[in-house]
Design a protein around this motif. Structure first.
Motif, PDB file in Angstrom:
ATOM      1  N   LYS A 246      47.213  34.305  35.347  1.00 29.06           N
ATOM      2  CA  LYS A 246      45.784  34.441  35.075  1.00 29.06           C
ATOM      3  C   LYS A 246      45.090  33.096  34.917  1.00 29.06           C
ATOM      4  CE  LYS A 246      46.012  37.525  36.540  1.00 29.06           C
ATOM      5  NZ  LYS A 246      45.311  38.027  37.723  1.00 29.06           N
TER       6      LYS A 246
ATOM      7  N   ASP B 183      44.544  32.099  38.457  1.00 23.69           N
ATOM      8  CA  ASP B 183      43.535  32.974  39.061  1.00 23.69           C
ATOM      9  C   ASP B 183      42.133  32.628  38.565  1.00 23.69           C
ATOM     10  OD1 ASP B 183      42.483  34.982  40.557  1.00 23.69           O
ATOM     11  OD2 ASP B 183      43.231  36.632  39.346  1.00 23.69           O
TER      12      ASP B 183
ATOM     13  N   ASP C 125      39.095  31.121  40.765  1.00 18.18           N
ATOM     14  CA  ASP C 125      37.848  31.883  40.903  1.00 18.18           C
ATOM     15  C   ASP C 125      36.625  31.090  40.452  1.00 18.18           C
ATOM     16  OD1 ASP C 125      39.199  34.002  41.925  1.00 18.18           O
ATOM     17  OD2 ASP C 125      38.975  35.322  40.194  1.00 18.18           O
TER      18      ASP C 125
ATOM     19  N   ASN D  37      45.648  47.027  43.632  1.00 14.13           N
ATOM     20  CA  ASN D  37      44.979  46.815  42.346  1.00 14.13           C
ATOM     21  C   ASN D  37      45.015  48.074  41.493  1.00 14.13           C
ATOM     22  OD1 ASN D  37      44.075  44.091  42.462  1.00 14.13           O
ATOM     23  ND2 ASN D  37      42.569  44.684  43.984  1.00 14.13           N
TER      24      ASN D  37
ATOM     25  N   ASP E   6      37.999  44.240  37.655  1.00 14.85           N
ATOM     26  CA  ASP E   6      38.517  43.730  38.924  1.00 14.85           C
ATOM     27  C   ASP E   6      38.036  44.597  40.097  1.00 14.85           C
ATOM     28  OD1 ASP E   6      39.922  42.575  40.973  1.00 14.85           O
ATOM     29  OD2 ASP E   6      41.900  42.863  40.109  1.00 14.85           O
ATOM     30  N   ASN E   7      38.191  45.901  39.961  1.00 13.67           N
ATOM     31  CA  ASN E   7      37.830  46.779  41.077  1.00 13.67           C
ATOM     32  C   ASN E   7      36.321  46.931  41.228  1.00 13.67           C
ATOM     33  OD1 ASN E   7      40.317  47.253  42.194  1.00 13.67           O
ATOM     34  ND2 ASN E   7      40.761  49.024  40.922  1.00 13.67           N
TER      35      ASN E   7
ATOM     36  N   LYS F 229      34.328  44.391  40.998  1.00 12.95           N
ATOM     37  CA  LYS F 229      34.045  43.228  41.862  1.00 12.95           C
ATOM     38  C   LYS F 229      34.381  43.555  43.316  1.00 12.95           C
ATOM     39  CE  LYS F 229      37.135  40.410  42.654  1.00 12.95           C
ATOM     40  NZ  LYS F 229      38.281  39.477  42.585  1.00 12.95           N
ATOM     41  N   LYS F 230      35.538  44.184  43.524  1.00 13.58           N
ATOM     42  CA  LYS F 230      35.953  44.511  44.897  1.00 13.58           C
ATOM     43  C   LYS F 230      35.047  45.569  45.520  1.00 13.58           C
ATOM     44  CE  LYS F 230      40.761  43.022  44.896  1.00 13.58           C
ATOM     45  NZ  LYS F 230      40.563  41.996  43.880  1.00 13.58           N
TER      46      LYS F 230
ATOM     47  N   ASP G  76      35.307  39.982  36.267  1.00 13.45           N
ATOM     48  CA  ASP G  76      36.701  39.983  36.719  1.00 13.45           C
ATOM     49  C   ASP G  76      37.475  38.837  36.082  1.00 13.45           C
ATOM     50  OD1 ASP G  76      39.048  40.428  38.271  1.00 13.45           O
ATOM     51  OD2 ASP G  76      38.360  38.962  39.730  1.00 13.45           O
TER      52      ASP G  76
ATOM     53  N   ASP H 168      40.724  39.310  33.690  1.00 10.36           N
ATOM     54  CA  ASP H 168      42.055  38.906  34.166  1.00 10.36           C
ATOM     55  C   ASP H 168      43.073  38.730  33.040  1.00 10.36           C
ATOM     56  OD1 ASP H 168      41.839  39.061  36.890  1.00 10.36           O
ATOM     57  OD2 ASP H 168      41.124  37.012  37.149  1.00 10.36           O
TER      58      ASP H 168
END
Length: 663
Positions: free
Chosen positions: A173, A176, A180, A443, A604-605, A607-608, A630, A634
């Motif tokens: 993390k 990550d 990011d 994810n 997270d999802n 954002k996706k 996100d 994390d």
């Protein structure tokens, strides 16, 4: 009687090596792809070696303490558990770093072959975890002939799991977050863009955190649950050894059914990847239920004469399987882009970063309700049918599914890395579409398997507490954990504190390490001309080295919390205070772990979901807010939340070891 679980475990390990050989035979792509995969693998191996060197010193000190305080057999059990837990994580990580390259290359041929390889790579980790766990418990009991000595085996496995979860979580993390914050927000480049100096560290982190960490986590939960059930069987039914061997036989059945269920993981006409995963899990669950029914009725037909075998033993097993399935469904609802919770976070991103954070926190808190109701219902019904041993059987049944479920989880980091390799090696956009589709489901699978891990950890900790209470009673100490006792109340408060304290250390460690990564990435963009233009190569090794050193340093203090606190409380407040500590940590630990892991996955999802075109898509104001959410989520979902699982079990195992000094 003990030889059947050993034979089944060895057969499963042979099957695992067959899959590994098959994966190795698949094409590996061009030199550029191989070079990227090699860098990821070398970084992961380098970090794991550093981590294990540190853990080895801690383990050796604890081995000496256990040898002196108890006996050599206890010390050896601890080392065996620690070694095998580490081995499961290490081998799983190696296979993951090989399968990611094969998956990226196979994506050229479409979704089905890429899914096949990525799932097989994950299945290696899953089957290895359960087969090594069952083999360790069965062999150690065969040679020691002492069910209580198995506690040390569980302690060793749990300790390594704490280190793996914390260290790997900090690594993945921090890398990550660092990638990011500078790459996506400041420079506006994609997540896996080769121009980002932290991209290799990020890819390495997926393997040492998500793959190796989860493998060690479930290995210890699996072994600890079997051990606790065996201990309860020995204490509750001292003249009937069948109840000691029963969890080993249940584990044997589920290893076989997990292998059979894996053949059901195939894409249907609608190309639903999650549907393919569910087919395998459902098939394994149904086959396990049938196997459990015939096994308990046959195994106990001449032993149990006090009522219906089906009612007392089979019903709790079914309840455990239902809890496992229920946790999957609930967690998917809160973390999948298809449903309202994730979409509500994405919608809140339109009004800014703050509203995204507020909504994400709210979703995480809301996500605790249904799992807790499900677990509580399972506990009450299991106890109604089979007493304390019934609760232990429910936990055993739930954990027995770990083979295929960890296969589904480990699939996630494999597909994530495959997408990274495809992006960094400039593969055809059609290939990236395949890896993106796999990664999007990855994810969700990582989120739902974390929900499964948390629920199973809660049940396992409850079984350990039952063993702790029964052990005190067996030694003639009738301790009452009544709320009228100030020692119990003090223990409850301190136990309730520990998951928050533990999580705060883990979160702070991610923040400190991520800050160092951000500074390094900014330095490289500033001082190395040509990175953004693609004419100069980023110094990937610098970021890898920063997160590796920091993760090793930062994991020590939080890992010592579940070892030190039970000893201190036992010395000051005695058995009553220690019992309160255990219950307090289980209760708050479940809430904190569920809210963190589910909320983080939902961020997270969300954002996706925006990146797929919702609310303005990539580069929009909503997307910038979602990236912030996100980034906050994390360390919630991959560091602090998952690490609470082994933490609460270490507390209970240390308490079990302390019983000898409390009476």
């Amino acid at each position: 009687m003990i030889y059947i679980p050993i034979i089944v475990s060895l057969a499963a390990i042979v099957f695992v090596f067959f899959i590994m050989r098959k994966i190795s035979g698949y094409p590996s792509g061009d030199e550029k792809m191989s070079a990227i995969a090699s860098a990821i693998r070398e970084g992961a191996i380098s970090y794991m070696k550093r981590q294990y060197r540190t853990v080895a010193w801690v383990s050796f000190v604890l081995f000496l303490i256990l040898w002196i305080a108890f006996d050599l057999k206890t010390g050896i059990g601890f080392l065996a558990g620690a070694f095998l837990s580490g081995l499961a994580g290490f081998i799983g990580m190696i296979i993951s770093t090989k399968a990611n390259l094969k998956t990226a290359e196979s994506a050229k041929n479409g979704l089905a072959p890429a899914l096949d390889i990525s799932f097989k790579g994950g299945l290696v980790t899953g089957l290895l975890v359960v087969s090594l766990g069952l083999l360790a418990v069965a062999l150690f009991y065969l040679f020691s002939e002492d069910v209580k000595a198995l506690v040390a085996l569980g302690f060793g496995a749990s300790l390594i799991s704490v280190f793996a979860r914390i260290g790997g979580g900090i690594y993945t993390k921090a890398a990550d977050v660092g990638a990011d914050l500078v790459g996506k927000i400041e420079k506006g480049i994609p997540e896996d863009d080769p121009r980002n100096p932290a991209v290799i560290a990020d890819q390495v982190g997926d393997n040492v955190g998500d793959c190796a960490g989860m493998a060690a986590d479930i290995f210890e939960t699996y072994t600890v649950t079997i051990i606790a059930t065996m201990i309860l069987g020995a204490l509750l039914f001292p003249a009937r050894p069948e109840f000691v061997f029963l969890p080993l036989y249940l584990g044997s059945i589920s290893i076989i059914t997990s292998i059979l269920g894996s053949f059901f993981v195939k894409l249907g006409k609608n190309n639903s990847i999650m549907g393919a995963m569910y087919k395998g899990i459902i098939a394994s669950g149904i086959l396990s239920a049938f196997g459990f029914y015939f096994m308990v009725n046959k195994f106990l037909e001449n032993v149990w004469t006090e009522g219906s075998i089906t009612r007392v033993f089979f019903y709790p097993l079914v309840i455990g399987l239902i809890i496992a399935g229920g946790m999957f469904a609930i967690t998917e609802y809160y973390t999948s882009k298809k449903y309202k919770p994730v979409r509500s976070i994405a919608e809140s991103s339109e009004t800014g970063h703050a509203t995204n954070i507020i909504r994400g926190l709210a979703v995480g808190m809301q996500s605790t309700a249904l799992p807790i109701i499900l677990i509580s219902t399972g506990i009450v019904l299991s106890y109604y049918f089979g007493g304390i041993y019934g609760i232990a059987l429910s936990a055993t049944a739930m954990l027995s599914m770990a083979g295929i479920i960890i296969g589904v989880d480990a699939y996630g980091p494999i597909t994530d890395n495959a997408g990274g390799i495809a992006e960094m090696s400039n593969m055809d956009p059609a290939v990236r579409e395949v890896t993106d589709a796999l990664d999007a489901v990855g994810n969700t699978t990582k989120a739902v398997t974390k929900g499964y891990a948390i629920a199973s950890a809660g049940l396992a900790a409850l079984v350990l507490f039952a063993a702790f209470s029964q052990e005190l009673s067996d030694k003639g100490s009738e301790v009452s954990f009544a709320l009228g006792s100030p020692k119990v109340i003090a223990g409850l408060f301190i136990g309730g504190l520990l998951p928050y304290l533990f999580a705060s250390f883990a979160m702070s460690s991610v923040g400190k390490t991520a800050s160092k990564v951000v500074e390094e990435v900014r330095r490289q963009f500033k001082e190395i001309p040509g990175i953004m233009e693609g004419t100069s190569r980023a110094e990937y090794g610098k970021a890898v080295d920063i997160v590796a050193k920091s993760a090793i340093k930062e994991m020590i203090i939080p890992a010592l919390i579940p070892i030190v606190f039970p000893v201190v409380i036992a010395l000051i407040l005695g058995a009553e205070g220690l019992g309160g500590l255990l219950i307090g940590s289980i209760v708050t630990g479940l809430f904190v772990a569920i809210s963190m892991t589910t909320g983080g996955a939902a961020w997270d999802n969300a954002k996706k979901y925006i990146e797929k075109g919702a609310f303005g898509g990539k580069g929009s104001y909503a997307h910038q807010a979602a990236v912030t959410g996100d980034t906050v989520g994390d360390p919630y979902k991959d560091t602090a939340g998952p690490a609470i699982n082994p933490m609460i079990k270490v507390l209970n195992i240390v308490a079990l070891l302390l019983v000898a000094f409390l009476v």
